[in-house]
Design an enzyme around this catalytic site. Sequence first.
Site, PDB file in Angstrom:
ATOM      1  N   CYS A 114       0.809  -1.221   0.000  1.00 33.47           N
ATOM      2  CA  CYS A 114       0.000   0.000   0.000  1.00 33.47           C
ATOM      3  C   CYS A 114       0.844   1.274   0.000  1.00 33.47           C
ATOM      4  O   CYS A 114       0.359   2.344  -0.373  1.00 33.47           O
ATOM      5  CB  CYS A 114      -0.941   0.011   1.192  1.00 33.47           C
ATOM      6  SG  CYS A 114      -2.140  -1.350   1.180  1.00 33.47           S
ATOM      7  N   HIS A 251      -3.256   7.510   1.760  1.00 30.69           N
ATOM      8  CA  HIS A 251      -3.638   6.171   1.318  1.00 30.69           C
ATOM      9  C   HIS A 251      -5.049   5.922   1.810  1.00 30.69           C
ATOM     10  O   HIS A 251      -5.354   6.123   2.994  1.00 30.69           O
ATOM     11  CB  HIS A 251      -2.670   5.138   1.895  1.00 30.69           C
ATOM     12  CG  HIS A 251      -3.134   3.734   1.729  1.00 30.69           C
ATOM     13  ND1 HIS A 251      -3.626   3.242   0.545  1.00 30.69           N
ATOM     14  CD2 HIS A 251      -3.188   2.704   2.625  1.00 30.69           C
ATOM     15  CE1 HIS A 251      -3.963   1.971   0.704  1.00 30.69           C
ATOM     16  NE2 HIS A 251      -3.711   1.626   1.956  1.00 30.69           N
ATOM     17  N   ASN A 281     -10.038   0.110  -0.417  1.00 27.37           N
ATOM     18  CA  ASN A 281      -8.577   0.155  -0.351  1.00 27.37           C
ATOM     19  C   ASN A 281      -8.022  -0.448  -1.643  1.00 27.37           C
ATOM     20  O   ASN A 281      -8.083  -1.654  -1.853  1.00 27.37           O
ATOM     21  CB  ASN A 281      -8.095  -0.636   0.860  1.00 27.37           C
ATOM     22  CG  ASN A 281      -6.581  -0.608   1.031  1.00 27.37           C
ATOM     23  OD1 ASN A 281      -5.846  -0.226   0.132  1.00 27.37           O
ATOM     24  ND2 ASN A 281      -6.118  -1.037   2.200  1.00 27.37           N
TER      25      ASN A 281
END
EC number: 2.3.1.180
Length: 324
Positions: A114, A251, A281
């Site tokens: 990520c 993020h 996500n």
Amino acid sequence: MTLRAVPVGIGHYLPSRVVENAEFEKTIDTTDAWIRTRSGIERRHFAAEGETTSQMAIAAAKAALAQAGLTAGDIDAVVVATSTPDLTFPSVATMVQAGLGMEGGFAFDVQAVCAGFVYALANANALVISGQARRALVIGAETFSRIMDWTDRSTCVLFGDGAGALILEARDEAGTAADRGVLATDLHSDGRFRDLLYVDGGVSATGSTGVLRMEGREVFRHAVEKLAETAHAALDKAGLTAEDVDWIVPHQANLRIITRTAQKMGVGMDRVVVTVQDHGNTSAASIPLAMSVGVARGQIKTGDLLVAEAIGGGLAWGAVVLRW
């Protein structure tokens, strides 16, 4: 004068299939309300059968090139951040290079889960300011729907697929904090925490793809602490403070993490670009997706100061300060 890597184009791609939270109620013990409360996610996009990470990356790249008024021949380097490549090798970046019709330049992948786009952006910035590339295409692209355990309600509802692309161009600037472009980067990792977020398969370990495993509570704790710290560290390197920030582009993992991090930085949510409700996500794709959406919404404008920060498996985390 100081050479800076200045953003000149942004674009994104999302698969056509939209999966609302209610769809999960048919297969696992969860509810729309539970997912929203836990994560802030309302829907996400899943890649179609046969749709690959490289295909999404190419689509996002084409959108960024169109916005910048450039062609593939104008790009010297392609850096793709992904944890879900089409194949073990070659890299997704070389597939993008071929898909765009690039016959020159160079291309490679970065894998920091990520945090991948932050790492890719830092690497691309280094290539530009060192003279290795005049223009760099930086992409985050993921098909996380291919590595989900669909029986694990704590993880499978959180992730989505998509791609975002940013073009950086070498430009001479004054060498001050008022410059456009990447002003500072801050990267970290700590492999002692690998078991908090990982995929339980791989070429040399199991010979299989595996599925995502996560200790959500521990990841949350580390995320809030480390994201605020790295954002402040990057701002310090740039000679700036949180008061100077126009937009945090975090993020997009979890709305609670985003909110808590903004609070620790002393930045109001009115200065945070939030897309997690619509995308879930998307790992390395989430920051460039959010940047692209922020530009399309009219939030991010030329001259705005942005802080992008992310944390992912590894653990790996970092932040980039750039002026749009």
